[in-house]
Design a protein around this motif. Structure first.
Motif, PDB file in Angstrom:
ATOM      1  N   ILE A  20       0.847  -1.194   0.000  1.00 42.93           N
ATOM      2  CA  ILE A  20       0.000   0.000   0.000  1.00 42.93           C
ATOM      3  C   ILE A  20       0.881   1.241   0.000  1.00 42.93           C
ATOM      4  O   ILE A  20       1.806   1.359   0.806  1.00 42.93           O
ATOM      5  CB  ILE A  20      -0.933   0.001   1.238  1.00 42.93           C
ATOM      6  N   ARG A  21       0.576   2.154  -0.919  1.00 44.56           N
ATOM      7  CA  ARG A  21       1.254   3.456  -1.000  1.00 44.56           C
ATOM      8  C   ARG A  21       0.183   4.536  -0.913  1.00 44.56           C
ATOM      9  O   ARG A  21      -0.834   4.456  -1.603  1.00 44.56           O
ATOM     10  CB  ARG A  21       2.010   3.595  -2.313  1.00 44.56           C
ATOM     11  N   LEU A  22       0.444   5.547  -0.096  1.00 43.35           N
ATOM     12  CA  LEU A  22      -0.538   6.605   0.134  1.00 43.35           C
ATOM     13  C   LEU A  22      -0.164   7.885  -0.590  1.00 43.35           C
ATOM     14  O   LEU A  22       0.998   8.293  -0.571  1.00 43.35           O
ATOM     15  CB  LEU A  22      -0.653   6.868   1.635  1.00 43.35           C
ATOM     16  N   PHE A  23      -1.142   8.486  -1.231  1.00 40.82           N
ATOM     17  CA  PHE A  23      -1.003   9.747  -1.956  1.00 40.82           C
ATOM     18  C   PHE A  23       0.184   9.734  -2.935  1.00 40.82           C
ATOM     19  O   PHE A  23       0.953  10.682  -3.008  1.00 40.82           O
ATOM     20  CB  PHE A  23      -0.879  10.914  -0.971  1.00 40.82           C
ATOM     21  N   PRO A  24       0.352   8.651  -3.718  1.00 36.32           N
ATOM     22  CA  PRO A  24       1.520   8.547  -4.597  1.00 36.32           C
ATOM     23  C   PRO A  24       1.517   9.542  -5.753  1.00 36.32           C
ATOM     24  O   PRO A  24       2.586   9.911  -6.248  1.00 36.32           O
ATOM     25  CB  PRO A  24       1.445   7.115  -5.113  1.00 36.32           C
ATOM     26  N   ASN A  25       0.347   9.956  -6.202  1.00 29.75           N
ATOM     27  CA  ASN A  25       0.249  10.886  -7.338  1.00 29.75           C
ATOM     28  C   ASN A  25      -0.621  12.079  -6.991  1.00 29.75           C
ATOM     29  O   ASN A  25      -1.330  12.605  -7.844  1.00 29.75           O
ATOM     30  CB  ASN A  25      -0.332  10.162  -8.558  1.00 29.75           C
ATOM     31  N   TRP A  26      -0.570  12.493  -5.748  1.00 33.64           N
ATOM     32  CA  TRP A  26      -1.380  13.616  -5.280  1.00 33.64           C
ATOM     33  C   TRP A  26      -0.447  14.753  -4.914  1.00 33.64           C
ATOM     34  O   TRP A  26       0.570  14.527  -4.275  1.00 33.64           O
ATOM     35  CB  TRP A  26      -2.195  13.188  -4.059  1.00 33.64           C
ATOM     36  N   PRO A  27      -0.787  15.991  -5.281  1.00 31.47           N
ATOM     37  CA  PRO A  27       0.072  17.119  -4.876  1.00 31.47           C
ATOM     38  C   PRO A  27       0.037  17.291  -3.356  1.00 31.47           C
ATOM     39  O   PRO A  27      -1.024  17.510  -2.779  1.00 31.47           O
ATOM     40  CB  PRO A  27      -0.544  18.324  -5.594  1.00 31.47           C
ATOM     41  N   MET A  28       1.182  17.153  -2.711  1.00 30.75           N
ATOM     42  CA  MET A  28       1.244  17.155  -1.249  1.00 30.75           C
ATOM     43  C   MET A  28       0.810  18.484  -0.627  1.00 30.75           C
ATOM     44  O   MET A  28       0.440  18.526   0.537  1.00 30.75           O
ATOM     45  CB  MET A  28       2.652  16.787  -0.775  1.00 30.75           C
ATOM     46  N   GLU A  29       0.831  19.557  -1.397  1.00 31.16           N
ATOM     47  CA  GLU A  29       0.392  20.850  -0.857  1.00 31.16           C
ATOM     48  C   GLU A  29      -1.136  20.991  -0.859  1.00 31.16           C
ATOM     49  O   GLU A  29      -1.677  21.939  -0.319  1.00 31.16           O
ATOM     50  CB  GLU A  29       1.038  22.011  -1.624  1.00 31.16           C
ATOM     51  N   GLN A  30      -1.825  20.030  -1.448  1.00 35.51           N
ATOM     52  CA  GLN A  30      -3.289  20.055  -1.499  1.00 35.51           C
ATOM     53  C   GLN A  30      -3.851  19.054  -0.499  1.00 35.51           C
ATOM     54  O   GLN A  30      -3.600  17.857  -0.586  1.00 35.51           O
ATOM     55  CB  GLN A  30      -3.771  19.725  -2.913  1.00 35.51           C
ATOM     56  N   ASP A  31      -4.605  19.546   0.488  1.00 36.94           N
ATOM     57  CA  ASP A  31      -5.201  18.673   1.502  1.00 36.94           C
ATOM     58  C   ASP A  31      -6.121  17.637   0.848  1.00 36.94           C
ATOM     59  O   ASP A  31      -6.782  17.923  -0.156  1.00 36.94           O
ATOM     60  CB  ASP A  31      -6.015  19.483   2.508  1.00 36.94           C
ATOM     61  N   ALA A  32      -6.143  16.451   1.431  1.00 34.98           N
ATOM     62  CA  ALA A  32      -7.009  15.374   0.925  1.00 34.98           C
ATOM     63  C   ALA A  32      -7.312  14.405   2.055  1.00 34.98           C
ATOM     64  O   ALA A  32      -6.560  14.298   3.030  1.00 34.98           O
ATOM     65  CB  ALA A  32      -6.333  14.638  -0.226  1.00 34.98           C
ATOM     66  N   GLU A  33      -8.414  13.712   1.898  1.00 37.63           N
ATOM     67  CA  GLU A  33      -8.834  12.719   2.874  1.00 37.63           C
ATOM     68  C   GLU A  33      -9.651  11.664   2.145  1.00 37.63           C
ATOM     69  O   GLU A  33     -10.419  11.992   1.247  1.00 37.63           O
ATOM     70  CB  GLU A  33      -9.673  13.410   3.945  1.00 37.63           C
ATOM     71  N   PHE A  34      -9.467  10.411   2.513  1.00 37.88           N
ATOM     72  CA  PHE A  34     -10.299   9.369   1.944  1.00 37.88           C
ATOM     73  C   PHE A  34     -10.601   8.331   3.014  1.00 37.88           C
ATOM     74  O   PHE A  34      -9.890   8.204   4.014  1.00 37.88           O
ATOM     75  CB  PHE A  34      -9.673   8.729   0.699  1.00 37.88           C
ATOM     76  N   HIS A  35     -11.688   7.591   2.793  1.00 36.42           N
ATOM     77  CA  HIS A  35     -12.139   6.593   3.756  1.00 36.42           C
ATOM     78  C   HIS A  35     -12.496   5.296   3.049  1.00 36.42           C
ATOM     79  O   HIS A  35     -13.185   5.299   2.030  1.00 36.42           O
ATOM     80  CB  HIS A  35     -13.377   7.087   4.516  1.00 36.42           C
ATOM     81  N   ASN A  36     -12.015   4.208   3.583  1.00 29.71           N
ATOM     82  CA  ASN A  36     -12.389   2.854   3.174  1.00 29.71           C
ATOM     83  C   ASN A  36     -12.158   2.542   1.699  1.00 29.71           C
ATOM     84  O   ASN A  36     -12.996   1.909   1.066  1.00 29.71           O
ATOM     85  CB  ASN A  36     -13.839   2.568   3.569  1.00 29.71           C
ATOM     86  N   LEU A  37     -11.017   2.974   1.177  1.00 30.19           N
ATOM     87  CA  LEU A  37     -10.646   2.510  -0.159  1.00 30.19           C
ATOM     88  C   LEU A  37     -10.131   1.087  -0.017  1.00 30.19           C
ATOM     89  O   LEU A  37      -9.378   0.765   0.902  1.00 30.19           O
ATOM     90  CB  LEU A  37      -9.568   3.402  -0.775  1.00 30.19           C
ATOM     91  N   ARG A  38     -10.542   0.231  -0.931  1.00 27.04           N
ATOM     92  CA  ARG A  38     -10.176  -1.190  -0.860  1.00 27.04           C
ATOM     93  C   ARG A  38      -8.788  -1.391  -1.451  1.00 27.04           C
ATOM     94  O   ARG A  38      -8.481  -0.958  -2.549  1.00 27.04           O
ATOM     95  CB  ARG A  38     -11.190  -2.014  -1.632  1.00 27.04           C
ATOM     96  N   ALA A  39      -7.945  -2.098  -0.677  1.00 24.32           N
ATOM     97  CA  ALA A  39      -6.584  -2.411  -1.105  1.00 24.32           C
ATOM     98  C   ALA A  39      -6.429  -3.913  -1.286  1.00 24.32           C
ATOM     99  O   ALA A  39      -7.184  -4.706  -0.706  1.00 24.32           O
ATOM    100  CB  ALA A  39      -5.576  -1.909  -0.069  1.00 24.32           C
ATOM    101  N   VAL A  40      -5.444  -4.302  -2.072  1.00 21.33           N
ATOM    102  CA  VAL A  40      -5.127  -5.708  -2.285  1.00 21.33           C
ATOM    103  C   VAL A  40      -4.891  -6.369  -0.930  1.00 21.33           C
ATOM    104  O   VAL A  40      -4.249  -5.793  -0.050  1.00 21.33           O
ATOM    105  CB  VAL A  40      -3.873  -5.837  -3.184  1.00 21.33           C
ATOM    106  N   GLY A  41      -5.436  -7.558  -0.740  1.00 24.91           N
ATOM    107  CA  GLY A  41      -5.281  -8.289   0.505  1.00 24.91           C
ATOM    108  C   GLY A  41      -6.465  -8.142   1.438  1.00 24.91           C
ATOM    109  O   GLY A  41      -6.409  -8.548   2.588  1.00 24.91           O
ATOM    110  N   ALA A  42      -7.556  -7.536   0.959  1.00 23.28           N
ATOM    111  CA  ALA A  42      -8.783  -7.338   1.743  1.00 23.28           C
ATOM    112  C   ALA A  42      -8.567  -6.375   2.904  1.00 23.28           C
ATOM    113  O   ALA A  42      -8.891  -6.663   4.049  1.00 23.28           O
ATOM    114  CB  ALA A  42      -9.357  -8.660   2.226  1.00 23.28           C
ATOM    115  N   PHE A  43      -7.984  -5.208   2.578  1.00 26.67           N
ATOM    116  CA  PHE A  43      -7.803  -4.148   3.554  1.00 26.67           C
ATOM    117  C   PHE A  43      -8.623  -2.931   3.136  1.00 26.67           C
ATOM    118  O   PHE A  43      -8.686  -2.598   1.951  1.00 26.67           O
ATOM    119  CB  PHE A  43      -6.330  -3.740   3.650  1.00 26.67           C
ATOM    120  N   LEU A  44      -9.251  -2.274   4.108  1.00 28.43           N
ATOM    121  CA  LEU A  44      -9.932  -1.003   3.888  1.00 28.43           C
ATOM    122  C   LEU A  44      -9.042   0.080   4.474  1.00 28.43           C
ATOM    123  O   LEU A  44      -8.679   0.034   5.657  1.00 28.43           O
ATOM    124  CB  LEU A  44     -11.307  -0.985   4.556  1.00 28.43           C
TER     125      LEU A  44
END
Length: 107
Positions: A20-44
């Motif tokens: 799992i990699r977080l915010f890999p293609n997001w501009p770090m100066e722009q605030d962001a939030e996400f909830h319960n995105l499904r990741a490989v391995g059955a992780f939210l």
């Protein structure tokens, strides 16, 4: 059209190679939030990016198994689970999880 949500998801979180990699293609100066995105391995996965820093990551293991994640903090951080709080000294995390377990990662 299903293409746009996939693009946004890939900007916020990636896990297609098993780590799992977080915010890999997001501009770090722009605030962001996400909830319960499904990741490989059955992780939210949920995360908060504020003022250029990831302040918290929450992962729920739906099936148990091995969690692999690249922390957004180069010096590691902490993880709190049902077993207590553990210091992480590396940004690369690999740990066993239990079905239904919630993990909270902080810098």
């Amino acid at each position: 059209n299903f293409a746009l949500p996939v693009v946004v998801n890939e900007c916020l979180m990636q896990s297609y190679n098993g780590a799992i990699r977080l915010f890999p293609n997001w501009p770090m100066e722009q605030d962001a939030e996400f909830h319960n995105l499904r990741a490989v391995g059955a992780f939210l996965v949920s995360a908060l990016l504020k003022n250029g820093k990831v302040t918290q990551v929450k992962i729920v293991s739906e099936a148990g198994g091995k969690l692999r994640m690249i922390l957004p903090w180069p010096n590691g951080g902490t993880v709190t689970s049902g077993q207590g709080k553990t210091k992480l000294t590396s940004p690369e995390v690999e740990m066993a999880t239990v079905k239904g377990e919630t993990l909270i990662f902080k810098p």
